[in-house]
Motif scaffolding. Structure first.
Motif, mmCIF file in Angstrom:
data_model
loop_
_atom_site.group_PDB
_atom_site.id
_atom_site.type_symbol
_atom_site.label_atom_id
_atom_site.label_comp_id
_atom_site.label_asym_id
_atom_site.label_seq_id
_atom_site.Cartn_x
_atom_site.Cartn_y
_atom_site.Cartn_z
ATOM 1 N N UNK A 1 38.309 32.264 30.613
ATOM 2 C CA UNK A 1 38.770 31.621 31.843
ATOM 3 C C UNK A 1 39.393 32.589 32.830
ATOM 4 N N UNK A 2 40.196 33.508 32.341
ATOM 5 C CA UNK A 2 40.839 34.437 33.265
ATOM 6 C C UNK A 2 39.810 35.336 33.943
ATOM 7 N N UNK A 3 38.860 35.841 33.153
ATOM 8 C CA UNK A 3 37.814 36.688 33.735
ATOM 9 C C UNK A 3 36.983 35.893 34.727
ATOM 10 N N UNK A 4 36.601 34.673 34.350
ATOM 11 C CA UNK A 4 35.800 33.841 35.253
ATOM 12 C C UNK A 4 36.558 33.559 36.543
ATOM 13 N N UNK A 5 37.855 33.294 36.425
ATOM 14 C CA UNK A 5 38.655 33.023 37.629
ATOM 15 C C UNK A 5 38.662 34.222 38.564
ATOM 16 N N UNK A 6 38.848 35.413 37.997
ATOM 17 C CA UNK A 6 38.859 36.630 38.810
ATOM 18 C C UNK A 6 37.515 36.841 39.494
ATOM 19 N N UNK A 7 36.443 36.704 38.736
ATOM 20 C CA UNK A 7 35.115 36.957 39.290
ATOM 21 C C UNK A 7 34.751 35.952 40.377
ATOM 22 N N UNK A 8 35.068 34.682 40.154
ATOM 23 C CA UNK A 8 34.782 33.659 41.176
ATOM 24 C C UNK A 8 35.627 33.907 42.406
ATOM 25 N N UNK A 9 36.886 34.234 42.207
ATOM 26 C CA UNK A 9 37.779 34.483 43.345
ATOM 27 C C UNK A 9 37.284 35.656 44.183
ATOM 28 N N UNK A 10 36.845 36.717 43.499
ATOM 29 C CA UNK A 10 36.294 37.867 44.223
ATOM 30 C C UNK A 10 35.105 37.457 45.084
ATOM 31 N N UNK A 11 34.191 36.714 44.485
ATOM 32 C CA UNK A 11 32.954 36.375 45.195
ATOM 33 C C UNK A 11 33.205 35.426 46.356
ATOM 34 N N UNK A 12 33.980 34.393 46.120
ATOM 35 C CA UNK A 12 34.126 33.360 47.137
ATOM 36 C C UNK A 12 34.947 33.861 48.321
ATOM 37 N N UNK A 13 35.798 34.848 48.089
ATOM 38 C CA UNK A 13 36.589 35.385 49.200
ATOM 39 C C UNK A 13 35.853 36.460 49.984
ATOM 40 N N UNK A 14 34.918 37.153 49.351
ATOM 41 C CA UNK A 14 34.087 38.106 50.086
ATOM 42 C C UNK A 14 33.018 37.380 50.883
ATOM 43 N N UNK A 15 32.394 36.363 50.248
ATOM 44 C CA UNK A 15 31.305 35.625 50.895
ATOM 45 C C UNK A 15 31.576 34.124 50.810
ATOM 46 N N UNK A 16 32.485 33.634 51.648
ATOM 47 C CA UNK A 16 32.812 32.201 51.591
ATOM 48 C C UNK A 16 31.695 31.312 52.115
ATOM 49 N N UNK A 17 30.645 31.903 52.688
ATOM 50 C CA UNK A 17 29.526 31.101 53.190
ATOM 51 C C UNK A 17 28.378 31.040 52.189
ATOM 52 N N UNK A 18 28.606 31.444 50.944
ATOM 53 C CA UNK A 18 27.565 31.423 49.915
ATOM 54 C C UNK A 18 27.662 30.145 49.081
ATOM 55 N N UNK A 19 26.663 29.265 49.139
ATOM 56 C CA UNK A 19 26.686 28.074 48.281
ATOM 57 C C UNK A 19 26.788 28.423 46.800
ATOM 58 N N UNK A 20 26.105 29.499 46.375
ATOM 59 C CA UNK A 20 26.175 29.899 44.974
ATOM 60 C C UNK A 20 27.621 30.130 44.556
#
Length: 472
Positions: A415-434
């Protein structure tokens, strides 16, 4: 002594050979298959024409095909045995040294020597183009940008190939993260030459890295005749189209393109594009019967191309194909062969270091994913996730590895790793549906149903709005 179209002196070429060489460089910059015929025609006119032999060697070595490299070694060795190198011009001798480094497997020295040529001769289009590809194969974003940027002021807008130099620069800017400038330069390159597929490719990468899949689809749709036929880059351009379709959630469209264009690829570049697309679908849960036969056909195409070590980036895609086809044993056999390969000291062989530092951990992780050993995938990929670039490719291509890590973290309950990875992605590319769909999956795993629903709604809104708005 003759001069090429960019004013550079050349020895050993008659007028006809020089004309064919100029045409070959033009075809190379347009990424057209006719480059081989023109290069061969130049050597038919003047067999010991140094720059013609240099060009032919680069063409054989930069395909990342082991068989092409073997043929290039034989041909170039015979050429060097016939000539007196002391009679060549300094630029020509420098190219011979760069080619020899590449023949010896030393990508980094080749790139450095080509850089020195570009400093002394910034209008050497071949040095720029070959060096640009070396930077791509080694994942060196800064050099992708600065090798071309450092030569750019020696070119003028009236130069026939100025647009192509801009196209290369745009790609380097994109890989180095300068997205606004990359878009500006790439659009200008394509304005100067609408059939500059590398310039189009740079713009497409820029939109991909910004999550602007709607803009990307519109851009490619408006220029289909310019990029979809007549080059050895057609399949890769269609692959980018498929990435946009996947981001928009249009899996049937991506598969239709796969079946009509990507399936049946012959070169390593075409095969890795096919594997990279199917692997993304595999990560999202698509499997037999949707992908089964496609995977099997792709897995059948790889063995002869990875029979010997040459480029670790290709190995990764071969392993993806074997795992996707359910042929885990073949994937493990390839991994074992590469483990034996790196045990032998190979000074200066770039691929050996690529394989050791990145290629093997990535391939082992893909095998572990195929075995549903998701915790091992995380353990293998998380420590190297910020240096995946070391075995080449673009950010867009290497994202398959990052997505494998994220999917494994979610499935492993890390969970911690997944949270970090999702947070990284969604904040760099908040316009990505994926990215928002993965945010939803992470929230669901934590029991946060309202947050998961909100993230899914955000993803749906982005898809819906992409076709009416230029940006999100």
């Amino acid at each position: 002594m003759t001069h090429d179209q960019h004013g550079l002196a050349m020895t050993g070429a008659g007028a006809a050979a020089a004309r064919h060489y100029d045409r070959a460089i033009d075809e190379l910059l347009h990424l057209r298959v006719e480059v081989d015929a023109e290069a061969n025609a130049a050597l038919a006119e003047s067999p010991d024409f140094p720059m013609g032999n240099v060009l032919m060697a680069y063409l054989g070595l930069l395909t990342t095909e082991a068989e092409d490299a073997r043929a290039a070694r034989v041909r170039f060795g015979a050429f060097r045995g016939r000539i007196d190198e002391s009679s060549l011009l300094p630029r020509e001798r420098a190219h011979l040294a760069a080619v020899q480094a590449l023949l010896d497997g030393d990508f980094l020295t080749c790139g450095r020597l080509l850089g020195e040529i570009a400093v002394a001769h910034p209008r050497d289009a071949l040095a720029l183009a070959a060096g640009h590809q070396i930077d791509f194969f080694t994942g060196d974003a800064r050099s992708l940008r600065d090798r071309i940027g450092g030569a750019l002021n020696a070119w003028r807008e009236e130069d026939p190939h100025f647009g192509h130099v801009l196209g290369m620069y745009a790609f380097g800017l994109e890989e180095a993260g300068h997205y606004d400038r990359s878009e500006e330069v790439g659009l200008r390159a394509v304005e100067l030459n609408p059939r500059d597929v590398w310039g189009i490719h740079a713009v497409v990468h820029t939109y991909e890295m910004q999550g602007r899949f709607g803009d990307g689809l519109r851009y490619l749709d408006a220029r289909v005749p310019d990029w979809s036929t007549g080059t050895f880059f057609n399949v890769h351009s269609w692959w980018h189209y498929c990435l946009y379709a996947l981001e928009a959630g249009d899996v049937p469209r991506a598969l239709a393109i796969y079946d009509s264009v990507l399936a049946g690829g012959q070169s390593c570049l075409e095969l890795l594009d096919a594997a990279a697309l199917l692997w993304r679908l595999h990560l999202d849960g698509s499997g037999p019967p949707e992908l089964g036969e496609r995977w099997r056909a792709l897995a059948d195409a790889w063995p002869m191309r990875v029979a010997e070590p040459f480029y670790a980036f290709n190995d990764m895609h071969a392993v993806m194909s074997y795992v996707g086809a359910g042929r885990i044993g073949e994937a493990e056999k390839l991994v074992a062969a590469r483990e034996a390969y790196v045990l032998e000291p190979r000074p200066g062989v770039t691929n050996r270091d690529m394989t050791l530092r990145v290629g093997l951990p990535v391939c082992r992780a893909i095998v572990a994913f195929g075995r549903a050993d998701y915790r091992s995938v995380v353990d293998l990929l998380y420590p190297i996730r910020h240096r995946i670039n070391e075995f080449g490719g673009s950010h867009a291509q290497r994202d398959a590895v990052q997505k494998t890590l994220l999917e494994a973290a979610l499935r492993a309950g890390a969970r911690d790793v997944a949270r970090v990875l999702v947070s990284e992605r969604v904040n760099v590319r908040p316009c990505s549906p994926y990215n928002w769909l993965k945010q939803a999956a992470q929230a669901e795993a934590l029991g946060e149903r309202a947050a998961a629903a909100a993230a899914r709604l955000r993803a749906d809104d982005l898809v819906r709005n992409a076709y009416v708005a230029d940006r999100q």
